[in-house]
Design a protein around this motif. Structure first.
Motif, PDB file in Angstrom:
ATOM      1  N   GLY A  12     -44.801 -15.282  32.691  1.00  0.00           N
ATOM      2  CA  GLY A  12     -43.817 -16.448  32.645  1.00  0.00           C
ATOM      3  C   GLY A  12     -42.472 -15.663  32.215  1.00  0.00           C
ATOM      4  N   GLN A  13     -41.648 -16.352  32.401  1.00  0.00           N
ATOM      5  CA  GLN A  13     -39.912 -15.789  31.946  1.00  0.00           C
ATOM      6  C   GLN A  13     -39.570 -16.603  30.618  1.00  0.00           C
ATOM      7  N   ALA A  14     -39.023 -15.757  29.874  1.00  0.00           N
ATOM      8  CA  ALA A  14     -38.433 -16.401  28.357  1.00  0.00           C
ATOM      9  C   ALA A  14     -37.195 -15.745  28.243  1.00  0.00           C
ATOM     10  N   LEU A  15     -36.170 -16.383  27.730  1.00  0.00           N
ATOM     11  CA  LEU A  15     -35.116 -15.700  27.152  1.00  0.00           C
ATOM     12  C   LEU A  15     -35.259 -15.275  25.820  1.00  0.00           C
ATOM     13  N   VAL A  16     -35.045 -13.853  25.455  1.00  0.00           N
ATOM     14  CA  VAL A  16     -35.143 -13.194  24.261  1.00  0.00           C
ATOM     15  C   VAL A  16     -33.725 -12.902  23.868  1.00  0.00           C
ATOM     16  N   MET A  17     -33.322 -13.525  22.763  1.00  0.00           N
ATOM     17  CA  MET A  17     -31.960 -13.334  22.281  1.00  0.00           C
ATOM     18  C   MET A  17     -32.010 -12.176  21.089  1.00  0.00           C
ATOM     19  N   THR A  18     -31.731 -10.921  21.783  1.00  0.00           N
ATOM     20  CA  THR A  18     -31.682  -9.924  20.761  1.00  0.00           C
ATOM     21  C   THR A  18     -30.243  -9.708  19.842  1.00  0.00           C
ATOM     22  N   PRO A  19     -30.497  -9.067  18.905  1.00  0.00           N
ATOM     23  CA  PRO A  19     -29.106  -9.154  17.769  1.00  0.00           C
ATOM     24  C   PRO A  19     -27.759  -8.506  18.530  1.00  0.00           C
ATOM     25  N   GLN A  20     -27.778  -8.143  19.576  1.00  0.00           N
ATOM     26  CA  GLN A  20     -26.812  -7.682  20.215  1.00  0.00           C
ATOM     27  C   GLN A  20     -25.948  -8.868  21.127  1.00  0.00           C
ATOM     28  N   LEU A  21     -27.008  -9.813  21.790  1.00  0.00           N
ATOM     29  CA  LEU A  21     -26.464 -10.687  22.567  1.00  0.00           C
ATOM     30  C   LEU A  21     -26.040 -11.910  21.342  1.00  0.00           C
ATOM     31  N   LEU A  22     -26.756 -12.174  20.250  1.00  0.00           N
ATOM     32  CA  LEU A  22     -26.006 -13.026  19.178  1.00  0.00           C
ATOM     33  C   LEU A  22     -24.964 -12.609  18.805  1.00  0.00           C
ATOM     34  N   GLN A  23     -24.687 -11.343  18.809  1.00  0.00           N
ATOM     35  CA  GLN A  23     -23.490 -10.696  18.349  1.00  0.00           C
ATOM     36  C   GLN A  23     -22.209 -10.986  19.335  1.00  0.00           C
ATOM     37  N   ALA A  24     -22.515 -10.848  20.612  1.00  0.00           N
ATOM     38  CA  ALA A  24     -21.468 -11.252  21.659  1.00  0.00           C
ATOM     39  C   ALA A  24     -21.380 -12.634  21.720  1.00  0.00           C
ATOM     40  N   ILE A  25     -22.198 -13.550  21.509  1.00  0.00           N
ATOM     41  CA  ILE A  25     -21.831 -14.766  21.580  1.00  0.00           C
ATOM     42  C   ILE A  25     -21.116 -15.250  20.317  1.00  0.00           C
ATOM     43  N   LYS A  26     -21.497 -14.703  19.188  1.00  0.00           N
ATOM     44  CA  LYS A  26     -20.716 -15.071  18.108  1.00  0.00           C
ATOM     45  C   LYS A  26     -19.284 -14.719  18.306  1.00  0.00           C
ATOM     46  N   LEU A  27     -18.847 -13.574  18.808  1.00  0.00           N
ATOM     47  CA  LEU A  27     -17.667 -12.940  18.855  1.00  0.00           C
ATOM     48  C   LEU A  27     -17.056 -14.031  19.874  1.00  0.00           C
ATOM     49  N   LEU A  28     -17.490 -14.680  20.814  1.00  0.00           N
ATOM     50  CA  LEU A  28     -16.829 -15.452  21.674  1.00  0.00           C
ATOM     51  C   LEU A  28     -16.236 -16.686  21.067  1.00  0.00           C
ATOM     52  N   GLN A  29     -17.028 -17.297  20.141  1.00  0.00           N
ATOM     53  CA  GLN A  29     -16.509 -18.598  19.519  1.00  0.00           C
ATOM     54  C   GLN A  29     -15.662 -18.222  18.431  1.00  0.00           C
ATOM     55  N   LEU A  30     -15.383 -17.087  17.789  1.00  0.00           N
ATOM     56  CA  LEU A  30     -14.718 -16.990  16.539  1.00  0.00           C
ATOM     57  C   LEU A  30     -13.261 -17.139  16.802  1.00  0.00           C
ATOM     58  N   SER A  31     -12.335 -17.595  15.964  1.00  0.00           N
ATOM     59  CA  SER A  31     -11.022 -17.693  16.016  1.00  0.00           C
ATOM     60  C   SER A  31     -10.475 -16.096  15.888  1.00  0.00           C
ATOM     61  N   HIS A  32      -9.184 -15.748  15.870  1.00  0.00           N
ATOM     62  CA  HIS A  32      -8.841 -14.597  15.751  1.00  0.00           C
ATOM     63  C   HIS A  32      -8.684 -14.074  14.420  1.00  0.00           C
ATOM     64  N   TYR A  38     -14.484 -10.103  10.931  1.00  0.00           N
ATOM     65  CA  TYR A  38     -15.627  -9.450  11.516  1.00  0.00           C
ATOM     66  C   TYR A  38     -15.561  -7.795  11.996  1.00  0.00           C
ATOM     67  N   VAL A  39     -14.666  -7.607  12.588  1.00  0.00           N
ATOM     68  CA  VAL A  39     -14.300  -6.309  12.846  1.00  0.00           C
ATOM     69  C   VAL A  39     -13.958  -5.417  11.795  1.00  0.00           C
ATOM     70  N   GLU A  40     -13.408  -6.072  10.713  1.00  0.00           N
ATOM     71  CA  GLU A  40     -13.256  -5.267   9.457  1.00  0.00           C
ATOM     72  C   GLU A  40     -14.440  -4.702   8.900  1.00  0.00           C
ATOM     73  N   THR A  41     -15.323  -5.856   8.807  1.00  0.00           N
ATOM     74  CA  THR A  41     -16.795  -5.171   8.199  1.00  0.00           C
ATOM     75  C   THR A  41     -17.433  -4.296   9.181  1.00  0.00           C
ATOM     76  N   GLU A  42     -17.151  -4.456  10.711  1.00  0.00           N
ATOM     77  CA  GLU A  42     -17.799  -3.354  11.438  1.00  0.00           C
ATOM     78  C   GLU A  42     -17.181  -1.971  11.249  1.00  0.00           C
ATOM     79  N   LEU A  43     -15.840  -2.120  10.859  1.00  0.00           N
ATOM     80  CA  LEU A  43     -15.121  -0.706  10.572  1.00  0.00           C
ATOM     81  C   LEU A  43     -15.566  -0.267   9.370  1.00  0.00           C
ATOM     82  N   GLU A  44     -15.961  -0.700   8.408  1.00  0.00           N
ATOM     83  CA  GLU A  44     -16.488  -0.255   7.044  1.00  0.00           C
ATOM     84  C   GLU A  44     -17.725   0.343   7.006  1.00  0.00           C
ATOM     85  N   ARG A  45     -18.762  -0.668   8.023  1.00  0.00           N
ATOM     86  CA  ARG A  45     -20.189  -0.323   8.139  1.00  0.00           C
ATOM     87  C   ARG A  45     -20.527   1.022   8.981  1.00  0.00           C
ATOM     88  N   ASN A  46     -19.531   0.906  10.221  1.00  0.00           N
ATOM     89  CA  ASN A  46     -19.805   2.026  11.324  1.00  0.00           C
ATOM     90  C   ASN A  46     -18.880   3.193  11.171  1.00  0.00           C
TER      91      ASN A  46
END
Length: 523
Positions: A12-32, A38-46
């Motif tokens: 069968g086929q099933a859609l698996v939402m990985t953390p990276q997919l969830l991140q990309a979808i989340k970025l799309l709907q965020l305001s600037h 969010y990017v500031e948090t990633e800069l501090e963490r990475n």
């Protein structure tokens, strides 16, 4: 009937939402603003991510998150997204998808460079997005920091507390006054009763009432009132205009809201001219005296996309570079650190950080391209609005845009959430261009609900005191213009525009007309 255990293999086929997919979808709907946080948090963490400065990377060895970036003095093919990084540090697309168990095109469709499209009016729609990660402007790094010289805005509580210190030296009165000031909301109203304050502080109710009267004498006038009538009464006493007639008017603000001028004249014992003058004084008062000391800063709507007219009559749709976060992947730092890493855990951490940084930069670029693509189709669909204004706004829904650009409807919904378009007619949210359809009369084309709402306002603004339009009259006029609309819909649109009913508008016209005739008679 017997129970039997057995093994079966099913495919069968099933859609698996990985953390990276969830991140990309989340970025799309965020305001600037949310995206920047969010990017500031990633800069501090990475540790491999860096913020791109206005004039580009300082060392020249970090890779910009854009198709025209360079790293370590080497040039890469801008048309190939996988060549943004040196080959030994840049995993292929297949490797990234294998590591994250997710396909890049499951997040956003891979877009070719956006081509020129023909608009509905026959004009050419030219798209010139700036290079992703490029600077929208530069400033002298040695320029003075003007923000550092700005003084902090005083709060309403500090403003009142300073006056309380000067008004009394009694420690009991200062304690009660400080409690009352703390109970004043941002609009300037007291949200506690005298009895409640007295009970909580263990003080006499008369003492609390006396201190409250003292606080109500502070600046701004009308502060610490318990309701709107008391707020207006305090301001009128400050102006020495709280006579018996005005007192009667303030006591019946419900009649003022209903525009029942006949009852108000009888209640106050004044003629039409005096009533109009009294109502004018009420309108000049401040119903929310505390808003001048608002603690929350006003957020300006910053466009994500600009639309401007080209010299040849077409429309130029551009991304706002200032609303796009610019991040770099520091490849040199990764190469230097990974050579010195001996433990397997350190190498795994660095590899994961590099993969996350690469995924973030790709997601940011795809987000920008998707926003530009959706905005382009909105401009094409609403070409009449940009030329003639709101009266030419067309009915539009998410499905129409999604089918035109080959995306899913949910993706278009995420793109248009918390996004704005800067036009010559102002900065408008993308959701503004999606309006319901009002059917046309006698087989005519459908009309946008926003255009119909605008037309109702025009008709009401153009009415005369002798010809006040009822909801039924508005329905007949709109049907005469080819709009098939129900009376309840007209009433709903009128209320959303905060337009009073025809009875209230007729009373207001009558009151102003009587005042005008009275003024002429006095001359």
């Amino acid at each position: 009937m017997s129970l039997v255990q057995r093994l079966e293999v099913r495919q069968g086929q099933a859609l698996v939402m990985t953390p990276q997919l969830l991140q990309a979808i989340k970025l799309l709907q965020l305001s600037h603003l949310d995206l920047a946080a969010y990017v500031e948090t990633e800069l501090e963490r990475n540790p491999l991510l860096e913020r791109a400065e206005a004039e580009g990377p300082a060392t020249g060895d970090a890779e910009a998150a854009g198709p025209s970036s360079e790293a370590s003095g080497e040039s890469f093919d801008a048309s190939d997204p996988d060549s943004w990084q040196p080959p030994e540090l840049n995993p292929s697309r297949g490797e990234i998808e294998t590591d994250f168990d997710a396909r890049l095109d499951n997040v956003f469709p891979d877009d070719a460079p956006t081509q020129v499209q023909e608009s509905s009016a026959g004009d050419m729609l030219s798209l010139t997005p700036p290079p992703y990660g490029s600077s929208g402007g530069s400033f002298d790094s040695e320029a003075p920091d003007f923000e550092a010289a700005l003084t902090a805005e005083i709060s309403l509580r500090d403003h009142l507390a300073g006056q309380l210190e000067l008004a009394t030296r009694d420690p009991v009165e200062r304690l009660i006054g400080g409690f009352l000031i703390d109970a004043v909301d941002e609009a300037g109203y007291l949200r506690e009763t005298v009895e409640g304050v007295a009970q909580r502080l263990g003080a006499d109710a008369d003492t609390v009432a006396r201190v409250l009267t003292q606080v109500q004498s502070f600046d701004p006038p009308g502060i610490a009132a318990r309701d709107l009538a008391e707020c207006l009464a305090i301001q009128l006493r400050e102006r020495d205009r709280y006579d018996p007639a005005m007192q009667a008017l303030v006591s019946r603000l419900d009649l003022v809201a209903k525009r029942d001028f006949t009852a108000l004249r009888r209640l106050c014992g004044v003629d039409d001219e005096d009533l109009v003058e009294m109502l004018g004084e009420i309108r000049r008062l401040d119903p929310k005296p505390g808003r001048a000391f608002g603690s929350s800063a006003v957020e300006v709507l910053i466009p994500d996309v600009f639309v401007r007219a080209a010299p040849d009559g077409s429309w130029l749709v551009e991304l706002n570079g200032e609303a796009l976060p610019r991040v770099l992947v520091n490849q040199s730092y990764y190469a230097r650190v990974v050579r010195g890493a001996s433990a397997e855990g350190d190498k795994a951490f660095l590899s994961e950080a590099l993969q996350n940084a690469n995924w973030l930069t790709r997601s940011l670029e795809q987000r920008a391209r998707t926003i530009l693509k959706v905005a382009t189709e909105i401009v094409r669909q609403q070409d009449g609005f940009f030329v003639h204004g709101v009266t030419h706004l067309r009915p539009l829904n998410l499905k129409t845009v999604a089918e035109a650009i080959g995306m899913h409807e949910s993706t278009v919904s995420r793109v248009t959430s918390n996004k704005a378009i800067g036009t010559s007619r102002g900065t408008l949210e993308m959701k503004y261009f999606f309006t319901a359809a009002i059917p046309g009369a006698a087989g005519m084309a459908a009309h946008s609900s926003e255009a119909v709402r605008h037309r109702i306002k025009q008709l009401v603004d153009g009415e005369t005191p002798d010809d006040v339009l009822s909801d039924d009259a508005l329905v007949q006029k709109l049907r005469g213009e080819g709009v098939d609309i129900a009376r309840r819909t007209v009433a709903k649109y009128r209320e959303s525009l905060r337009i009073p009913s025809s009875i209230e508008r007729r009373r207001e016209h009558y009151a102003h007309g009587s005042a005008h005739h009275g003024a002429l008679a006095l001359r």
